[in-house]
Scaffold this motif. Structure first.
Motif, PDB file in Angstrom:
ATOM      1  N   GLY A   1      -0.357   7.460   4.406  1.00 34.62           N
ATOM      2  CA  GLY A   1      -0.095   7.298   2.982  1.00 34.62           C
ATOM      3  C   GLY A   1      -1.371   7.287   2.160  1.00 34.62           C
ATOM      4  N   LEU A   2      -1.405   6.442   1.149  1.00 33.62           N
ATOM      5  CA  LEU A   2      -2.558   6.323   0.248  1.00 33.62           C
ATOM      6  C   LEU A   2      -3.819   6.016   1.050  1.00 33.62           C
ATOM      7  CD1 LEU A   2      -2.946   6.182  -2.928  1.00 33.62           C
ATOM      8  CD2 LEU A   2      -2.922   3.707  -2.623  1.00 33.62           C
ATOM      9  N   ALA A   3      -4.946   6.568   0.618  1.00 30.79           N
ATOM     10  CA  ALA A   3      -6.221   6.292   1.294  1.00 30.79           C
ATOM     11  C   ALA A   3      -6.465   4.788   1.369  1.00 30.79           C
ATOM     12  CB  ALA A   3      -7.362   6.977   0.553  1.00 30.79           C
ATOM     13  N   GLY A   4      -6.948   4.344   2.560  1.00 23.57           N
ATOM     14  CA  GLY A   4      -7.081   2.909   2.779  1.00 23.57           C
ATOM     15  C   GLY A   4      -7.943   2.209   1.753  1.00 23.57           C
ATOM     16  N   ASP A   5      -9.119   2.777   1.443  1.00 23.89           N
ATOM     17  CA  ASP A   5     -10.021   2.136   0.487  1.00 23.89           C
ATOM     18  C   ASP A   5      -9.397   2.073  -0.902  1.00 23.89           C
ATOM     19  OD1 ASP A   5     -11.901   1.696   2.406  1.00 23.89           O
ATOM     20  OD2 ASP A   5     -13.088   3.473   1.954  1.00 23.89           O
TER      21      ASP A   5
ATOM     22  N   ALA B   1       3.222  -1.327   3.026  1.00 23.27           N
ATOM     23  CA  ALA B   1       3.362  -1.007   1.607  1.00 23.27           C
ATOM     24  C   ALA B   1       2.550   0.223   1.236  1.00 23.27           C
ATOM     25  CB  ALA B   1       2.932  -2.200   0.753  1.00 23.27           C
ATOM     26  N   ARG B   2       1.387   0.401   1.884  1.00 25.78           N
ATOM     27  CA  ARG B   2       0.526   1.543   1.569  1.00 25.78           C
ATOM     28  C   ARG B   2       1.234   2.869   1.825  1.00 25.78           C
ATOM     29  NH1 ARG B   2      -4.185   4.101   4.502  1.00 25.78           N
ATOM     30  NH2 ARG B   2      -3.923   2.589   6.168  1.00 25.78           N
ATOM     31  N   LEU B   3       2.100   2.898   2.844  1.00 29.69           N
ATOM     32  CA  LEU B   3       2.766   4.147   3.205  1.00 29.69           C
ATOM     33  C   LEU B   3       3.720   4.621   2.119  1.00 29.69           C
ATOM     34  CD1 LEU B   3       3.538   3.440   6.969  1.00 29.69           C
ATOM     35  CD2 LEU B   3       1.685   4.798   6.020  1.00 29.69           C
ATOM     36  N   VAL B   4       4.260   3.692   1.320  1.00 32.84           N
ATOM     37  CA  VAL B   4       5.244   4.084   0.293  1.00 32.84           C
ATOM     38  C   VAL B   4       4.691   3.940  -1.114  1.00 32.84           C
ATOM     39  CG1 VAL B   4       7.221   3.540   1.741  1.00 32.84           C
ATOM     40  CG2 VAL B   4       6.269   1.756   0.284  1.00 32.84           C
TER      41      VAL B   4
ATOM     42  N   SER C   1       1.514  -3.988  -7.754  1.00 31.32           N
ATOM     43  CA  SER C   1       0.507  -3.281  -6.955  1.00 31.32           C
ATOM     44  C   SER C   1       1.044  -1.922  -6.509  1.00 31.32           C
ATOM     45  CB  SER C   1       0.113  -4.121  -5.734  1.00 31.32           C
ATOM     46  OG  SER C   1      -0.533  -5.315  -6.137  1.00 31.32           O
ATOM     47  N   LEU C   2       2.319  -1.875  -6.120  1.00 39.36           N
ATOM     48  CA  LEU C   2       2.930  -0.600  -5.743  1.00 39.36           C
ATOM     49  C   LEU C   2       2.931   0.368  -6.927  1.00 39.36           C
ATOM     50  CD1 LEU C   2       5.973  -1.884  -3.639  1.00 39.36           C
ATOM     51  CD2 LEU C   2       3.978  -0.662  -2.769  1.00 39.36           C
ATOM     52  N   HIS C   3       3.237  -0.153  -8.119  1.00 37.58           N
ATOM     53  CA  HIS C   3       3.218   0.689  -9.316  1.00 37.58           C
ATOM     54  C   HIS C   3       1.809   1.207  -9.600  1.00 37.58           C
ATOM     55  CE1 HIS C   3       3.931   2.083 -13.422  1.00 37.58           C
ATOM     56  NE2 HIS C   3       2.915   1.328 -13.807  1.00 37.58           N
ATOM     57  N   ASP C   4       0.817   0.322  -9.503  1.00 38.22           N
ATOM     58  CA  ASP C   4      -0.571   0.715  -9.791  1.00 38.22           C
ATOM     59  C   ASP C   4      -1.091   1.753  -8.808  1.00 38.22           C
ATOM     60  OD1 ASP C   4      -0.593  -1.022 -11.902  1.00 38.22           O
ATOM     61  OD2 ASP C   4      -1.699  -2.612 -10.867  1.00 38.22           O
TER      62      ASP C   4
END
Length: 453
Positions: free
Chosen positions: A125-129, A153-156, A179-182
């Motif tokens: 998903g989203l880049a870890g950093d 959560a990072r994956l979605v 945080s998910l929205h951001d």
């Protein structure tokens, strides 16, 4: 430099190969943590937010297959790449069928290694950093339980997938939703939240979907509603489990048709929003009791994220308390107050049935009622007076000796996290002398230095 950097945990009991692979991976811009065994890898993952694990197949003690099985069970979203000698390739192929992302044959080709890492990072998903920068703005934690949840959560985060966040009141469900929205492509559009259990049905329908002028008494002008005001962004439906059944039907239609009909309107209007919902209720039980629609549940809970209570992440109590102290100081324009050591120990030993919200209230009360710079244990005791502690314990069936050892080891690690690796303070919390505490640490092979902040 690769197109995307990540955190790589490298597991190999051959120090020469470990150094060589680490240099190759670091030269491509990744951050590498190295360990020499499967057991050490599991400990390292409590502190190191890995995006990918690369492990040798054959090692003494816990080998690569055993490590893969543990990671598949405990961290199913974490990609695992195996390194194998020619003679063990059939085992590596079998491991990929059980969850490994891929395997690399020795001698490991550098280009193939970096290519497989890129492939692994594409699965996360989203880049870890990027994700860590986003949630660090709102979420204070050093708990392995929370880090595992945040990795899920990072994956979605950067998708449009509907997410249901579950957890007790006060655990921070709206904070996670923001945080998910951001972290999503919708971050520049509005984030609109509403508590579905805080208002009567007719008013809630109007707030969600809007109304036309004259649609009901006191509707003196048209209102577009929260779904339309969040156009392009995110709608957060808090306490969705308390939504009346009749309104659940209308919400289901909105999710299916991607359009809303304001109260009193002749036609529906298209909407483009992502829906994140939250509840402290057991919706499965609510479905069985005919208080929640099963079809709506499956629309909302494409992915479910369960937030742990504060009693399940006691190592976060001290950093959260310090965070609240600093926030209050900034808000009031005053010097940051601190807790006396015995006062902090009282906070860390409390059960916190009201979770983070309760801790925040206690800290604010302590600050308001403390004249000096240091908050005493007496102030904490006064703030906590009358609060009934409830501790829910989960039970697993295992041999008594094994269960006792597992409990003691987890307990010691929690104490060290709470005390920032300070053995003397950990021993005081456990009400044991330091010598006895050191013996317990040695018996369970725990290094207190690993738990210093």
């Amino acid at each position: 430099m690769t197109a995307r950097s990540g955190n790589i945990l490298l597991v190999d009991d051959d120090p020469s190969l470990r150094r060589l692979l680490a240099l190759r991976i670091e030269s491509a811009g990744h951050t590498v943590e190295t360990v020499d065994s499967g057991a050490a890898a599991l400990r390292a993952l409590d502190e190191f937010a890995a995006d990918c694990v690369i492990t040798d197949l054959r090692m003494d003690g816990m080998d690569g297959i055993a490590l893969l099985e543990r990671l598949t069970e405990e961290r199913p979203t974490l990609p695992v790449i195996l390194i194998t000698a020619h003679g063990t390739i059939p085992e590596a192929v079998s491991a990929t069928q059980r969850g490994a992302l891929d395997f690399l044959a020795k001698p490991v080709d550098k280009d193939m290694l970096l290519s497989r890492i890129e492939q692994a990072l594409g699965h996360t998903g989203l880049a870890g950093d990027d994700w860590r920068k986003i949630w660090h703005k709102r979420i204070v934690t050093r708990s392995p339980v929370m880090h595992r949840l945040l990795e899920e959560a990072r994956l979605v985060a950067d998708s449009d997938t509907s997410v249901l966040i579950t957890g007790d009141s006060g655990t921070g469900k709206e904070v996670l939703a923001r945080s998910l929205h951001d972290a999503s492509p919708r971050k520049a559009a509005p984030f609109v939240a509403i508590n579905c259990g805080a208002m009567p049905e007719q008013l809630l329908e109007s707030e969600l979907f809007g109304h036309e002028k004259g649609a009901f008494t006191d509707a003196k002008q048209a209102q577009q509603g929260l779904f339309r005001s969040a156009e392009g962004g995110t709608v957060f439906l808090d306490e969705i489990g308390d939504m009346p059944l009749a309104l659940q039907v209308k919400l289901l239609r909105v999710l299916q048709e991607r359009e809303v009909r304001p109260v009193g309107a002749a036609r529906a209007l298209p909407v483009n929003v992502r829906v994140i919902s939250a509840t402290h209720r057991n919706l499965t039980q609510s479905i069985e009791d005919n208080r929640f629609r099963e079809d709506l549940y499956y629309r909302l809970a494409v992915v479910t994220l369960g937030l742990p209570g504060l009693r399940e992440r006691p190592e976060d109590i001290a950093p959260l308390a310090r965070h609240f102290l600093e926030s209050l100081a900034r808000r009031n324009g005053r010097r940051t107050k601190i807790y006396a050591p015995d006062a902090m120990e009282l906070l860390c030993a409390h059960n916190w049935p009201g979770n983070i919200r309760q801790l925040s209230n206690v800290v604010e009360q302590n600050v308001a009622l403390t004249r000096g710079h240091i908050i005493s244990a007496q102030s904490v005791e006064k703030a906590l007076a009358g609060q009934a502690g409830r501790r829910e314990r989960s039970q697993t069936l295992m041999p008594l000796a094994e269960a006792r050892d597992a409990f003691v080891r987890d307990y010691l690690i929690q104490l060290l996290r709470i005390a920032d690796g300070n053995v003397a303070r950990s021993a005081r919390l456990a009400k044991r002398n330091r010598t006895e505490f050191y013996k317990l640490l040695n018996r369970h092979e725990i290094d207190p230095a690993l738990y210093k902040s």
